[in-house]
Design a protein around this motif. Sequence first.
Motif, PDB file in Angstrom:
ATOM      1  N   ALA A 103     -37.649  37.260  12.513  1.00 51.52           N
ATOM      2  CA  ALA A 103     -36.381  38.095  12.597  1.00 51.52           C
ATOM      3  C   ALA A 103     -35.231  37.787  11.822  1.00 51.52           C
ATOM      4  O   ALA A 103     -34.459  38.600  11.536  1.00 51.52           O
ATOM      5  CB  ALA A 103     -36.264  37.914  14.280  1.00 51.52           C
ATOM      6  N   ILE A 104     -35.110  36.455  11.718  1.00 49.00           N
ATOM      7  CA  ILE A 104     -33.924  36.006  10.673  1.00 49.00           C
ATOM      8  C   ILE A 104     -34.090  36.431   9.381  1.00 49.00           C
ATOM      9  O   ILE A 104     -33.134  37.071   9.007  1.00 49.00           O
ATOM     10  CB  ILE A 104     -34.035  34.376  10.699  1.00 49.00           C
ATOM     11  N   GLU A 105     -35.413  36.730   9.006  1.00 47.94           N
ATOM     12  CA  GLU A 105     -35.583  37.324   7.691  1.00 47.94           C
ATOM     13  C   GLU A 105     -35.312  38.742   7.486  1.00 47.94           C
ATOM     14  O   GLU A 105     -34.675  39.274   6.737  1.00 47.94           O
ATOM     15  CB  GLU A 105     -36.862  37.062   7.185  1.00 47.94           C
ATOM     16  N   GLU A 106     -35.686  39.459   8.662  1.00 44.90           N
ATOM     17  CA  GLU A 106     -35.490  40.930   8.661  1.00 44.90           C
ATOM     18  C   GLU A 106     -34.146  41.120   8.826  1.00 44.90           C
ATOM     19  O   GLU A 106     -33.664  42.001   8.260  1.00 44.90           O
ATOM     20  CB  GLU A 106     -36.228  41.318   9.862  1.00 44.90           C
ATOM     21  N   GLY A 107     -33.255  40.346   9.683  1.00 39.77           N
ATOM     22  CA  GLY A 107     -31.783  40.524   9.825  1.00 39.77           C
ATOM     23  C   GLY A 107     -30.876  40.335   8.654  1.00 39.77           C
ATOM     24  O   GLY A 107     -29.754  40.858   8.574  1.00 39.77           O
ATOM     25  N   LEU A 108     -31.545  39.374   7.787  1.00 37.65           N
ATOM     26  CA  LEU A 108     -30.663  38.931   6.562  1.00 37.65           C
ATOM     27  C   LEU A 108     -31.285  40.063   5.355  1.00 37.65           C
ATOM     28  O   LEU A 108     -30.651  39.739   4.268  1.00 37.65           O
ATOM     29  CB  LEU A 108     -30.751  37.410   6.088  1.00 37.65           C
ATOM     30  N   ALA A 109     -32.303  40.723   5.512  1.00 38.26           N
ATOM     31  CA  ALA A 109     -32.627  41.635   4.451  1.00 38.26           C
ATOM     32  C   ALA A 109     -31.544  42.330   3.630  1.00 38.26           C
ATOM     33  O   ALA A 109     -30.667  42.754   4.175  1.00 38.26           O
ATOM     34  CB  ALA A 109     -33.624  42.471   4.874  1.00 38.26           C
ATOM     35  N   GLY A 110     -31.836  42.161   2.539  1.00 35.98           N
ATOM     36  CA  GLY A 110     -30.849  42.839   1.478  1.00 35.98           C
ATOM     37  C   GLY A 110     -29.400  41.854   1.063  1.00 35.98           C
ATOM     38  O   GLY A 110     -28.771  42.476   0.395  1.00 35.98           O
ATOM     39  N   ALA A 111     -29.327  40.876   1.952  1.00 33.27           N
ATOM     40  CA  ALA A 111     -28.175  40.051   1.786  1.00 33.27           C
ATOM     41  C   ALA A 111     -28.256  39.033   0.491  1.00 33.27           C
ATOM     42  O   ALA A 111     -27.371  38.217   0.241  1.00 33.27           O
ATOM     43  CB  ALA A 111     -27.713  39.315   2.946  1.00 33.27           C
ATOM     44  N   GLY A 112     -29.642  38.783   0.137  1.00 33.20           N
ATOM     45  CA  GLY A 112     -30.107  38.054  -0.986  1.00 33.20           C
ATOM     46  C   GLY A 112     -30.153  36.344  -0.474  1.00 33.20           C
ATOM     47  O   GLY A 112     -29.912  35.649  -1.279  1.00 33.20           O
ATOM     48  N   TYR A 113     -30.141  36.148   0.960  1.00 31.65           N
ATOM     49  CA  TYR A 113     -30.446  34.980   1.119  1.00 31.65           C
ATOM     50  C   TYR A 113     -32.123  34.728   1.309  1.00 31.65           C
ATOM     51  O   TYR A 113     -32.582  35.310   1.695  1.00 31.65           O
ATOM     52  CB  TYR A 113     -29.741  34.506   2.789  1.00 31.65           C
ATOM     53  N   GLN A 114     -32.342  33.338   1.137  1.00 30.48           N
ATOM     54  CA  GLN A 114     -33.594  32.809   1.341  1.00 30.48           C
ATOM     55  C   GLN A 114     -33.656  31.646   2.272  1.00 30.48           C
ATOM     56  O   GLN A 114     -32.902  30.832   2.371  1.00 30.48           O
ATOM     57  CB  GLN A 114     -34.229  32.071   0.035  1.00 30.48           C
ATOM     58  N   LEU A 115     -34.641  31.779   3.197  1.00 32.68           N
ATOM     59  CA  LEU A 115     -34.870  30.476   4.331  1.00 32.68           C
ATOM     60  C   LEU A 115     -35.536  29.337   3.483  1.00 32.68           C
ATOM     61  O   LEU A 115     -36.656  29.301   2.924  1.00 32.68           O
ATOM     62  CB  LEU A 115     -35.769  31.122   5.365  1.00 32.68           C
ATOM     63  N   LEU A 116     -35.057  28.204   3.778  1.00 33.28           N
ATOM     64  CA  LEU A 116     -35.679  26.824   3.482  1.00 33.28           C
ATOM     65  C   LEU A 116     -35.995  26.221   4.895  1.00 33.28           C
ATOM     66  O   LEU A 116     -35.118  26.106   5.845  1.00 33.28           O
ATOM     67  CB  LEU A 116     -34.813  26.065   2.909  1.00 33.28           C
ATOM     68  N   ILE A 117     -37.251  26.235   5.165  1.00 36.30           N
ATOM     69  CA  ILE A 117     -37.920  25.835   6.356  1.00 36.30           C
ATOM     70  C   ILE A 117     -38.387  24.405   6.604  1.00 36.30           C
ATOM     71  O   ILE A 117     -39.010  23.931   5.702  1.00 36.30           O
ATOM     72  CB  ILE A 117     -39.048  26.732   6.861  1.00 36.30           C
ATOM     73  N   GLY A 118     -37.857  23.723   7.571  1.00 36.07           N
ATOM     74  CA  GLY A 118     -38.368  22.356   7.887  1.00 36.07           C
ATOM     75  C   GLY A 118     -38.979  22.260   9.276  1.00 36.07           C
ATOM     76  O   GLY A 118     -38.536  22.796   9.975  1.00 36.07           O
ATOM     77  N   ASN A 119     -39.919  21.234   9.462  1.00 42.50           N
ATOM     78  CA  ASN A 119     -40.792  21.094  10.507  1.00 42.50           C
ATOM     79  C   ASN A 119     -40.471  19.681  10.982  1.00 42.50           C
ATOM     80  O   ASN A 119     -40.634  18.660  10.452  1.00 42.50           O
ATOM     81  CB  ASN A 119     -42.100  21.118  10.331  1.00 42.50           C
TER      82      ASN A 119
END
Length: 353
Positions: A103-119
């Motif tokens: 959902a975060i990726e969907e909401g940021l679509a088109g803005a040019g941001y990439q998620l860096l995920i940590g566990n």
Amino acid sequence: MKGGKGADGTKSAPGLRERSGTARPRMADVARIAGVSTATVSRALRQPELVSPEVRGKIAAAVEHLSYRPNLMAGALASARSKTIGVIIPSMINAFFSVTLEAIEEGLAGAGYQLLIGNSHYELETEERLIASMLAWSPAALVVTGCRHSRGAMRALLDTDVPIVEMWELTDNPIDTAIGFSQRDIGVAVARHFKERGARRLGFVGAMHQRDYRADARRAGFFETALSVGYEAPAEVQLPGLPTSVRGAKAFAELMSAHPDVDAVLCTNDIVALGALFEAQRLGWSVPERLKICGVGDVDFAAACEPGLSTVSLPRRAIGLKIAEVLRERIAGNLPTGGVHDLGFELVRRGST
């Protein structure tokens, strides 16, 4: 001064924690305190084997004193931010968090941001290391799960000037922005539901409560409310290890063997509740007449069970979309801070209660 509500109904935080807003320490500052050149500092951080132990010790002391984080975007303007948004979750295998990430990726679509995920694996020390690593890349924003952090992590989050979102939980005093729901109120709602359904003796099957304090908050709300509405303290069994349906069935059998008068059980999540439901059916007990069972999460199989599993539906997708919305505004400079956003939850009543 107490927080109020803005024009959009969003609750403002009554006491946002103070953040420094000062410029981050530079490599030149480390060099000055250590009494060496910036080139030596750079070499010590990138190729420590080329620097003597004595000089490395001086540089390490200066780094610690300044809380310095090397900027891995060397050569960029000091004010530059990457197009990366760091997100730290406690589990890669928990479907709840994967829905929020999507959902975060969907909401940021088109803005040019990439998620860096940590566990973080539900470990505060691991979260602290991930925060330091992600901040070194000058992210556009950082999202962390929960509002409880180690001392070092808290210091890093307060010192940085990037937008911070604490998700899946609420607090009256966020670092910057909190988006989620009350974990404790889930336990409150289920205990009251059991009371309405005429349950006489309550039970609880939990898991990972020493590591997952959000689950422990649900337990606390359940126990406190049970006592306040006239029940004795709920009987309890804690699963060893990760929560699975097989372990849930075993723990439920142990609970009922020790406390056969229990007629309503809250399970820490739907996976455990499914195991309890299977074990009750194996024993030939009628659900909900002999035993009422409630889970947490409202995963897909909850509605397909027979009887349908009563549970608590969590706003996992709504959290992700709200995070994206707030970050767009924060990064654009349209919001000074994001405040507190309570997205609530829903008690879903089905056949198992």
